[in-house]
Scaffold this motif. Structure first.
Motif, short mmCIF file in Angstrom:
data_model
loop_
_atom_site.label_atom_id
_atom_site.label_comp_id
_atom_site.label_asym_id
_atom_site.label_seq_id
_atom_site.Cartn_x
_atom_site.Cartn_y
_atom_site.Cartn_z
N ALA A 54 0.65 -1.22 -0.06
CA ALA A 54 0.50 0.19 0.07
C ALA A 54 0.65 1.31 -0.27
O ALA A 54 0.22 2.03 -0.44
CB ALA A 54 -1.06 -0.18 1.52
N LEU A 55 2.45 1.09 0.54
CA LEU A 55 3.22 1.96 0.08
C LEU A 55 4.36 2.14 -0.41
O LEU A 55 5.68 1.78 0.15
CB LEU A 55 3.35 2.10 1.96
CG LEU A 55 1.98 2.12 2.92
CD1 LEU A 55 2.47 2.56 4.55
CD2 LEU A 55 1.64 4.19 2.56
N PRO A 56 4.27 2.84 -1.74
CA PRO A 56 4.78 2.22 -2.27
C PRO A 56 6.04 3.30 -2.40
O PRO A 56 7.45 3.05 -2.75
CB PRO A 56 4.48 2.41 -4.02
CG PRO A 56 3.25 3.34 -3.84
CD PRO A 56 2.90 3.24 -2.52
N ASN A 57 6.30 4.68 -1.36
CA ASN A 57 7.49 5.38 -1.73
C ASN A 57 8.11 4.50 0.47
O ASN A 57 8.51 5.65 1.00
CB ASN A 57 7.25 6.30 -1.60
CG ASN A 57 7.32 6.80 -2.89
OD1 ASN A 57 7.05 6.55 -3.74
ND2 ASN A 57 5.11 7.77 -2.91
N ALA A 58 7.60 3.61 1.09
CA ALA A 58 8.39 3.88 2.23
C ALA A 58 9.07 2.73 2.35
O ALA A 58 9.03 2.26 1.33
CB ALA A 58 6.82 3.69 2.92
N THR A 59 9.69 2.86 3.65
CA THR A 59 10.11 1.31 4.35
C THR A 59 9.12 0.53 5.46
O THR A 59 9.48 1.02 5.65
CB THR A 59 11.62 1.32 4.43
OG1 THR A 59 12.48 2.33 3.31
CG2 THR A 59 12.01 0.56 5.50
N VAL A 60 9.69 -0.58 4.75
CA VAL A 60 8.54 -1.29 6.40
C VAL A 60 9.22 -2.89 6.81
O VAL A 60 10.34 -3.22 6.11
CB VAL A 60 7.26 -2.17 5.06
CG1 VAL A 60 7.27 -2.74 6.13
CG2 VAL A 60 6.28 -1.49 4.96
N ILE A 61 9.71 -1.94 8.19
CA ILE A 61 10.88 -3.01 8.66
C ILE A 61 9.73 -3.66 10.36
O ILE A 61 9.06 -3.76 10.60
CB ILE A 61 11.34 -2.14 9.32
CG1 ILE A 61 12.54 -1.44 8.40
CG2 ILE A 61 12.51 -3.21 10.51
CD1 ILE A 61 13.40 -0.56 9.51
N VAL A 62 9.67 -5.59 10.43
CA VAL A 62 9.21 -5.65 10.94
C VAL A 62 10.22 -6.89 12.24
O VAL A 62 11.48 -6.69 12.32
CB VAL A 62 8.28 -7.36 10.31
CG1 VAL A 62 7.04 -7.13 10.02
CG2 VAL A 62 9.77 -8.07 10.00
N SER A 63 10.19 -6.28 13.46
CA SER A 63 11.18 -6.86 14.40
C SER A 63 10.16 -6.78 16.23
O SER A 63 9.56 -5.55 16.16
CB SER A 63 11.87 -5.58 14.40
OG SER A 63 13.17 -5.26 15.89
N ILE A 64 10.09 -7.56 16.98
CA ILE A 64 10.02 -7.74 18.11
C ILE A 64 10.73 -7.01 18.89
O ILE A 64 9.99 -5.26 19.72
CB ILE A 64 9.39 -9.01 18.42
CG1 ILE A 64 8.92 -9.47 18.15
CG2 ILE A 64 9.34 -8.70 19.96
CD1 ILE A 64 9.36 -10.63 19.27
N ASN A 65 11.99 -6.54 18.64
CA ASN A 65 12.44 -5.23 19.36
C ASN A 65 12.12 -3.93 18.42
O ASN A 65 12.87 -3.49 17.52
CB ASN A 65 14.00 -5.70 18.69
CG ASN A 65 15.14 -4.55 19.95
OD1 ASN A 65 14.59 -3.30 20.14
ND2 ASN A 65 15.96 -5.02 21.03
N ARG A 66 11.65 -2.63 18.92
CA ARG A 66 11.20 -1.55 18.30
C ARG A 66 12.72 -0.84 18.02
O ARG A 66 12.46 -0.07 17.32
CB ARG A 66 10.62 -1.12 19.12
CG ARG A 66 8.72 -1.20 19.00
CD ARG A 66 8.27 -2.39 17.56
NE ARG A 66 7.10 -3.29 17.52
CZ ARG A 66 5.62 -2.85 17.63
NH1 ARG A 66 5.57 -1.62 17.23
NH2 ARG A 66 4.84 -4.14 17.60
N ILE A 67 13.18 -0.53 19.14
CA ILE A 67 14.22 0.33 19.23
C ILE A 67 15.95 -0.17 18.11
O ILE A 67 16.26 0.75 17.06
CB ILE A 67 15.33 -0.08 21.13
CG1 ILE A 67 14.28 0.70 22.18
CG2 ILE A 67 16.22 0.71 20.64
CD1 ILE A 67 14.39 0.62 23.39
N GLU A 68 15.73 -1.47 18.23
CA GLU A 68 16.17 -1.76 17.46
C GLU A 68 16.07 -1.32 15.36
O GLU A 68 16.40 -1.17 15.04
CB GLU A 68 16.80 -3.65 16.83
CG GLU A 68 17.54 -4.25 16.11
CD GLU A 68 17.96 -5.92 16.47
OE1 GLU A 68 18.22 -6.83 15.53
OE2 GLU A 68 16.92 -5.93 16.92
N ALA A 69 15.10 -1.60 16.08
CA ALA A 69 14.44 -1.24 14.33
C ALA A 69 14.12 0.44 13.65
O ALA A 69 14.74 0.60 12.54
CB ALA A 69 13.12 -2.11 14.05
N ILE A 70 14.06 0.97 14.68
CA ILE A 70 14.44 2.48 14.60
C ILE A 70 15.57 2.80 14.65
O ILE A 70 16.00 3.59 12.95
CB ILE A 70 14.06 3.21 16.03
CG1 ILE A 70 12.29 3.18 16.31
CG2 ILE A 70 14.30 4.25 15.22
CD1 ILE A 70 12.18 4.08 17.31
#
Length: 321
Positions: free
Chosen positions: A121-137
């Motif tokens: 749905a977001l062709p210009n975005a980056t999508v990241i999955v991670s339980i650890n949100r700090i690591e993902a940020i």
């Protein structure tokens, strides 16, 4: 039996009858313990500033309240934005970059259904999955993203962020926290969020039906069955014909070929299927011919959402200083 059980649980959590209220009362000691634990975590957490504007889209009740379409609405108007989520229902563990600037890098087994929906749905975005949100940020910053949106990030009180809470159209009559009720935190926490958006007052859902060729249709054909695995599936009924046959699975359920075969065996080979976009990302691999999608979008009813964009602008302005 499965659909009855799912419906019973949702009724117990949000709109309980007398018998279900009694169960909630019996479980109330565990609710008190739960509230003590989450209150301690919230009070003791030290909020860390990652030197990047972070928005969190969340809710106080369990299950769906429109977080994903609101996230899409916000992210679609931003450049260099990363959307970070846990990735419920995925078979993978750890951190994965599902898409980078719109380029999809992982399959749905790795990403989970919601992350894949966001990536498409977001062709210009980056999508990241991670339980650890700090690591993902930190990963988002490494990839050059300038804004972060946490999907379902309310409970992460150790992250400095702008909290957006989605409030359901029909407020639960059960005001208890888990396990006596459906609240993940006390209702008074709405007062501490930077922005609260109420379904039906601040935004409304707009639903259109689309066929396999992504063309909008006015009406669904006869002999159509709703097939879905989303939380609170009865939310969909107001947009669908009355007395529609349904097959409802638990949220994030991963469909199998046997599930599809069973559906046709039960309702006939000429059965049409209506489903959601979240379900469709999991059903695409079955190449179902007579399938229609409920295309859900959000229409804002006021300018409250502008507060989120104002926060980003102000944050970046302060960083420059």
């Amino acid at each position: 039996m499965r659909e009855y059980f799912i419906s019973w649980i949702e009724q117990y959590l949000f709109f309980p009858n007398i018998f279900q209220r009694l169960i909630g009362v019996l479980l109330f000691p565990f609710t008190i313990l739960y509230c003590v634990v989450i209150s301690y975590k919230r009070i003791s957490a030290k909020s860390y500033d990652f030197e990047i504007p972070v928005l969190s889209v969340g809710n106080l009740v369990v299950g769906g309240t429109g977080k994903t379409p609101i996230t899409i609405k916000i992210a679609s108007k931003l450049d260099n934005v990363a959307v970070i989520l846990r990735g419920y229902g995925r078979s993978s563990k750890g951190l994965f970059v599902v898409s980078k600037n719109g380029e999809i890098l992982e399959d749905i087994e790795t990403s989970g259904d919601e992350a894949m929906l966001l990536a498409k749905a977001l062709p210009n975005a980056t999508v990241i999955v991670s339980i650890n949100r700090i690591e993902a940020i930190l990963k988002a910053k490494e990839l050059g993203c300038k804004v972060v949106i946490l999907d379902d990030g309310y409970g992460h009180h150790d992250i400095g962020k702008f909290d957006i809470l989605i409030r359901p159209k029909d407020e639960p009559t059960n005001l208890f926290c888990l396990p006596s009720g459906g609240y993940r935190d006390t209702k008074m926490m709405y007062s501490f969020a930077q922005l609260v958006l109420k379904d039906g007052e601040d935004f409304k859902r707009v639903v259109t039906f689309k066929n396999n060729n992504d063309k909008t249709i006015d009406n669904l054909p006869d002999n159509t069955v709703l097939l879905t695995a989303i939380s609170k599936a009865n939310r969909l009924f107001e947009y669908l014909p009355e007395d529609l046959k349904t097959i409802i699975y638990p949220d994030h359920y991963n469909y199998t070929s046997d599930d599809i075969s069973s559906l046709y065996k039960k309702f006939g080979d000429d059965t049409n299927i209506i489903t959601t976009k979240k379900d469709m990302v999991k059903l695409e691999k079955f190449n179902i011919k007579n399938i229609y999608v409920m295309d859900l979008s959000i229409e804002t009813l006021n300018d409250k959402l502008s507060k989120a964009y104002d926060y980003i602008e102000k944050y970046n302005s302060n960083m420059v200083k």
